[in-house]
Write a protein that holds these residues in place. Structure first.
Motif, PDB file in Angstrom:
ATOM      1  N   HIS A  93       8.872  22.784  37.806  1.00 52.31           N
ATOM      2  CA  HIS A  93       8.318  23.743  38.888  1.00 52.31           C
ATOM      3  C   HIS A  93       9.154  23.362  40.044  1.00 52.31           C
ATOM      4  O   HIS A  93       9.434  22.331  40.241  1.00 52.31           O
ATOM      5  CB  HIS A  93       6.725  23.492  39.386  1.00 52.31           C
ATOM      6  CG  HIS A  93       5.795  23.821  38.304  1.00 52.31           C
ATOM      7  ND1 HIS A  93       5.421  25.157  38.219  1.00 52.31           N
ATOM      8  CD2 HIS A  93       5.368  23.116  37.212  1.00 52.31           C
ATOM      9  CE1 HIS A  93       4.576  25.307  37.055  1.00 52.31           C
ATOM     10  NE2 HIS A  93       4.624  23.951  36.642  1.00 52.31           N
ATOM     11  N   TYR A  94       9.963  24.491  40.467  1.00 45.97           N
ATOM     12  CA  TYR A  94      10.558  24.666  41.773  1.00 45.97           C
ATOM     13  C   TYR A  94      10.263  25.378  42.643  1.00 45.97           C
ATOM     14  O   TYR A  94       9.812  26.366  42.548  1.00 45.97           O
ATOM     15  CB  TYR A  94      12.240  24.863  40.906  1.00 45.97           C
ATOM     16  CG  TYR A  94      12.776  24.153  39.904  1.00 45.97           C
ATOM     17  CD1 TYR A  94      13.435  22.751  40.334  1.00 45.97           C
ATOM     18  CD2 TYR A  94      12.940  24.706  38.847  1.00 45.97           C
ATOM     19  CE1 TYR A  94      13.840  22.113  39.157  1.00 45.97           C
ATOM     20  CE2 TYR A  94      13.395  23.848  37.732  1.00 45.97           C
ATOM     21  CZ  TYR A  94      13.791  22.616  38.056  1.00 45.97           C
ATOM     22  OH  TYR A  94      14.371  21.818  36.859  1.00 45.97           O
ATOM     23  N   GLN A 100      12.801  29.462  42.796  1.00 49.97           N
ATOM     24  CA  GLN A 100      11.354  29.742  42.654  1.00 49.97           C
ATOM     25  C   GLN A 100      10.745  29.754  41.312  1.00 49.97           C
ATOM     26  O   GLN A 100      11.197  30.734  40.502  1.00 49.97           O
ATOM     27  CB  GLN A 100      10.822  30.681  43.714  1.00 49.97           C
ATOM     28  CG  GLN A 100      11.385  30.598  45.214  1.00 49.97           C
ATOM     29  CD  GLN A 100      10.519  29.833  46.095  1.00 49.97           C
ATOM     30  OE1 GLN A 100       9.416  29.698  45.768  1.00 49.97           O
ATOM     31  NE2 GLN A 100      11.213  29.193  46.853  1.00 49.97           N
ATOM     32  N   THR A 101       9.592  29.136  40.997  1.00 43.10           N
ATOM     33  CA  THR A 101       9.089  29.229  39.842  1.00 43.10           C
ATOM     34  C   THR A 101       7.528  29.530  40.342  1.00 43.10           C
ATOM     35  O   THR A 101       7.038  29.058  41.175  1.00 43.10           O
ATOM     36  CB  THR A 101       9.287  28.117  38.825  1.00 43.10           C
ATOM     37  OG1 THR A 101       8.660  26.719  39.519  1.00 43.10           O
ATOM     38  CG2 THR A 101      10.574  27.767  38.345  1.00 43.10           C
ATOM     39  N   ASP A 102       6.745  30.479  39.231  1.00 43.84           N
ATOM     40  CA  ASP A 102       5.388  30.486  39.345  1.00 43.84           C
ATOM     41  C   ASP A 102       4.673  29.457  38.838  1.00 43.84           C
ATOM     42  O   ASP A 102       5.154  28.408  38.554  1.00 43.84           O
ATOM     43  CB  ASP A 102       4.934  31.839  38.729  1.00 43.84           C
ATOM     44  CG  ASP A 102       5.383  31.971  37.227  1.00 43.84           C
ATOM     45  OD1 ASP A 102       5.346  30.914  36.453  1.00 43.84           O
ATOM     46  OD2 ASP A 102       5.505  32.961  36.740  1.00 43.84           O
ATOM     47  N   GLY A 105       5.600  27.808  35.753  1.00 39.26           N
ATOM     48  CA  GLY A 105       6.972  27.209  35.564  1.00 39.26           C
ATOM     49  C   GLY A 105       8.084  28.211  35.442  1.00 39.26           C
ATOM     50  O   GLY A 105       9.121  27.805  34.959  1.00 39.26           O
ATOM     51  N   VAL A 106       7.874  29.375  35.528  1.00 36.91           N
ATOM     52  CA  VAL A 106       8.720  30.712  35.196  1.00 36.91           C
ATOM     53  C   VAL A 106       9.532  31.127  36.311  1.00 36.91           C
ATOM     54  O   VAL A 106       8.679  31.531  37.354  1.00 36.91           O
ATOM     55  CB  VAL A 106       7.848  31.713  34.276  1.00 36.91           C
ATOM     56  CG1 VAL A 106       8.957  32.762  33.941  1.00 36.91           C
ATOM     57  CG2 VAL A 106       7.412  31.248  33.146  1.00 36.91           C
ATOM     58  N   CYS A 107      10.616  31.293  36.269  1.00 38.63           N
ATOM     59  CA  CYS A 107      11.538  31.787  37.412  1.00 38.63           C
ATOM     60  C   CYS A 107      11.615  33.235  37.265  1.00 38.63           C
ATOM     61  O   CYS A 107      12.110  33.501  35.934  1.00 38.63           O
ATOM     62  CB  CYS A 107      12.673  31.019  37.560  1.00 38.63           C
ATOM     63  SG  CYS A 107      13.801  31.945  38.628  1.00 38.63           S
ATOM     64  N   ARG A 108      11.231  34.166  37.894  1.00 44.30           N
ATOM     65  CA  ARG A 108      11.439  35.642  37.774  1.00 44.30           C
ATOM     66  C   ARG A 108      12.331  36.368  38.845  1.00 44.30           C
ATOM     67  O   ARG A 108      12.241  37.461  39.200  1.00 44.30           O
ATOM     68  CB  ARG A 108       9.900  36.177  37.729  1.00 44.30           C
ATOM     69  CG  ARG A 108       9.075  35.843  36.635  1.00 44.30           C
ATOM     70  CD  ARG A 108       7.662  36.107  36.817  1.00 44.30           C
ATOM     71  NE  ARG A 108       6.771  35.395  35.916  1.00 44.30           N
ATOM     72  CZ  ARG A 108       6.639  35.482  34.936  1.00 44.30           C
ATOM     73  NH1 ARG A 108       7.331  36.317  34.145  1.00 44.30           N
ATOM     74  NH2 ARG A 108       5.700  34.688  34.024  1.00 44.30           N
ATOM     75  N   ALA A 116      12.805  29.664  32.150  1.00 46.68           N
ATOM     76  CA  ALA A 116      11.853  28.642  32.465  1.00 46.68           C
ATOM     77  C   ALA A 116      12.551  27.254  32.189  1.00 46.68           C
ATOM     78  O   ALA A 116      13.234  27.308  30.833  1.00 46.68           O
ATOM     79  CB  ALA A 116      10.652  28.647  31.703  1.00 46.68           C
ATOM     80  N   SER A 127      16.360  24.964  28.839  1.00 45.35           N
ATOM     81  CA  SER A 127      15.873  26.011  29.046  1.00 45.35           C
ATOM     82  C   SER A 127      15.456  27.056  28.021  1.00 45.35           C
ATOM     83  O   SER A 127      15.997  27.067  27.013  1.00 45.35           O
ATOM     84  CB  SER A 127      16.457  26.907  30.198  1.00 45.35           C
ATOM     85  OG  SER A 127      17.515  27.692  29.552  1.00 45.35           O
TER      86      SER A 127
END
Length: 132
Positions: A93-94, A100-102, A105-108, A116, A127
């Motif tokens: 998680h960032y 930014q991840t949700d 843990g997914v960055c969109r 991710a 990844s």
């Protein structure tokens, strides 16, 4: 005769990275991720789709890579995250200005693929990302 500057062009190159525990790595890559893994002389080879291989080797003073060492294109990051979480994989998680991840843990983020990140038992970053 092959031109001197072309010698590497036809080489079947492969990448590799280190781990601190080959047995744990073999279990993670083979059992958890479901990859084809072979072991020879204490070295692991990941046999990836398309005929690509990655060498994983032991290193007693291993330091995990701080960057992504292996990327897996997938049809759906969300579906793959769900499946891997069920197998015990924890996603990173960032919360950084440009990263930014949700909650999964997914960055969109716009401008890049849906992606991710997760770590192997040795701390190397891997990844999954949606292929175009």
């Amino acid at each position: 005769m092959q031109q001197e500057h072309d010698l590497l062009k036809t080489s079947r190159a492969f990448s590799g990275y280190s781990v601190n525990d080959v047995a744990r790595a073999k279990s993670f890559y083979g059992d958890t991720l479901g990859l084809n893994v072979s072991e020879s002389n204490g070295l692991l080879t990941l046999h990836l789709a398309g005929g690509n291989n990655v060498l994983i080797y032991p290193k007693p003073n291993h330091t995990p890579a701080t960057f992504t060492v292996l990327n897996f294109p997938v049809a759906s990051v969300d579906d793959t995250v769900d499946m891997l979480v069920k197998r015990g994989v924890r996603f990173e998680h960032y919360n950084e200005p440009n990263l930014q991840t949700d909650e999964k843990g997914v960055c969109r983020a716009s401008g890049g693929p849906v992606i991710a990140w997760f770590k192997d038992p040795a701390g190397n970053v891997l990844s999954i990302l949606e292929a175009d």
